[in-house]
Design a protein around this motif. Structure first.
Motif, PDB file in Angstrom:
ATOM      1  N   ALA A 194       0.834  -1.202   0.000  1.00  0.00           N
ATOM      2  CA  ALA A 194       0.000   0.000   0.000  1.00  0.00           C
ATOM      3  C   ALA A 194       0.871   1.255   0.000  1.00  0.00           C
ATOM      4  CB  ALA A 194      -0.926  -0.003   1.207  1.00  0.00           C
ATOM      5  N   TYR A 195       1.936   1.235   0.786  1.00  0.00           N
ATOM      6  CA  TYR A 195       2.837   2.391   0.804  1.00  0.00           C
ATOM      7  C   TYR A 195       3.431   2.626  -0.580  1.00  0.00           C
ATOM      8  CZ  TYR A 195       7.030   5.162   1.364  1.00  0.00           C
ATOM      9  OH  TYR A 195       7.994   6.111   1.203  1.00  0.00           O
ATOM     10  N   GLY A 196       3.894   1.565  -1.216  1.00  0.00           N
ATOM     11  CA  GLY A 196       4.498   1.697  -2.538  1.00  0.00           C
ATOM     12  C   GLY A 196       3.542   2.247  -3.567  1.00  0.00           C
ATOM     13  N   MET A 202       8.777   1.447  -5.217  1.00  0.00           N
ATOM     14  CA  MET A 202       8.078   0.350  -5.894  1.00  0.00           C
ATOM     15  C   MET A 202       9.068  -0.667  -6.457  1.00  0.00           C
ATOM     16  SD  MET A 202       4.919  -0.013  -5.591  1.00  0.00           S
ATOM     17  CE  MET A 202       4.629  -1.275  -6.788  1.00  0.00           C
ATOM     18  N   GLU A 203      10.192  -0.206  -6.984  1.00  0.00           N
ATOM     19  CA  GLU A 203      11.205  -1.127  -7.495  1.00  0.00           C
ATOM     20  C   GLU A 203      11.779  -1.985  -6.371  1.00  0.00           C
ATOM     21  OE1 GLU A 203      12.103  -1.927 -10.596  1.00  0.00           O
ATOM     22  OE2 GLU A 203      10.450  -0.625 -11.211  1.00  0.00           O
ATOM     23  N   LYS A 204      12.046  -1.355  -5.231  1.00  0.00           N
ATOM     24  CA  LYS A 204      12.554  -2.106  -4.081  1.00  0.00           C
ATOM     25  C   LYS A 204      11.519  -3.103  -3.572  1.00  0.00           C
ATOM     26  CE  LYS A 204      15.887   1.307  -2.486  1.00  0.00           C
ATOM     27  NZ  LYS A 204      16.301   2.195  -1.405  1.00  0.00           N
ATOM     28  N   ILE A 205      10.252  -2.715  -3.591  1.00  0.00           N
ATOM     29  CA  ILE A 205       9.190  -3.620  -3.151  1.00  0.00           C
ATOM     30  C   ILE A 205       9.093  -4.815  -4.091  1.00  0.00           C
ATOM     31  CG2 ILE A 205       6.685  -3.827  -2.869  1.00  0.00           C
ATOM     32  CD1 ILE A 205       6.748  -0.917  -1.805  1.00  0.00           C
ATOM     33  N   LYS A 206       9.221  -4.566  -5.400  1.00  0.00           N
ATOM     34  CA  LYS A 206       9.194  -5.670  -6.368  1.00  0.00           C
ATOM     35  C   LYS A 206      10.338  -6.635  -6.109  1.00  0.00           C
ATOM     36  CE  LYS A 206       6.910  -3.287 -10.170  1.00  0.00           C
ATOM     37  NZ  LYS A 206       7.072  -2.717 -11.510  1.00  0.00           N
TER      38      LYS A 206
END
Length: 126
Positions: free
Chosen positions: A74-76, A85-89
């Protein structure tokens, strides 16, 4: 006409009240029978176990831990931070690569916290 409707309502109310009282008496009898069986040693005492479980916070801790990936996603999404978002992926790609023994162990721990038998996971029944 009104008199018969009032009489019918009164009879129904009386019947419901009577049944509630009978239920209370049966529940009290069942509780007494259970206590007698525990005092004789026929069944195991479980009252303190239930009281201890009510004051336990491990269920909430597990729920918070399991909710963290949703919060991270949700944060991303809502922050609109491309780098985040890249780090979350990358995080979820690595998370997906975890060995099955670890994920099975995690499921078993969570299941035992919530009182669910999770042993069928290790028997291959997913």
């Amino acid at each position: 006409m009104w008199f018969s409707a009032i009489k019918l309502a009164l009879n129904a109310g009386t019947h419901i009240y009577k049944k509630k009282q009978e239920t209370k008496m049966l529940m009290a009898d069942a509780q007494m029978n259970h206590a007698q069986k525990m005092s004789k040693g026929d069944i195991e005492y479980s009252g303190k176990l239930l009281e201890a479980r009510q004051a336990d916070y491990k269920d909430e801790a597990i729920l918070i831990i399991l909710s963290l990936p949703i919060a991270i996603l949700a944060y991303g999404v809502f922050s609109e931070d491309v780098e985040a978002m890249e780090k979350i992926k990358v995080f979820f790609e690595h998370f997906q690569q975890l060995p099955s023994w670890f994920t099975n162990l995690w499921i078993l721990v969570v299941a035992s916290v919530y009182g669910i038998k999770g042993t069928q996971i290790f028997k291959g029944k997913k």
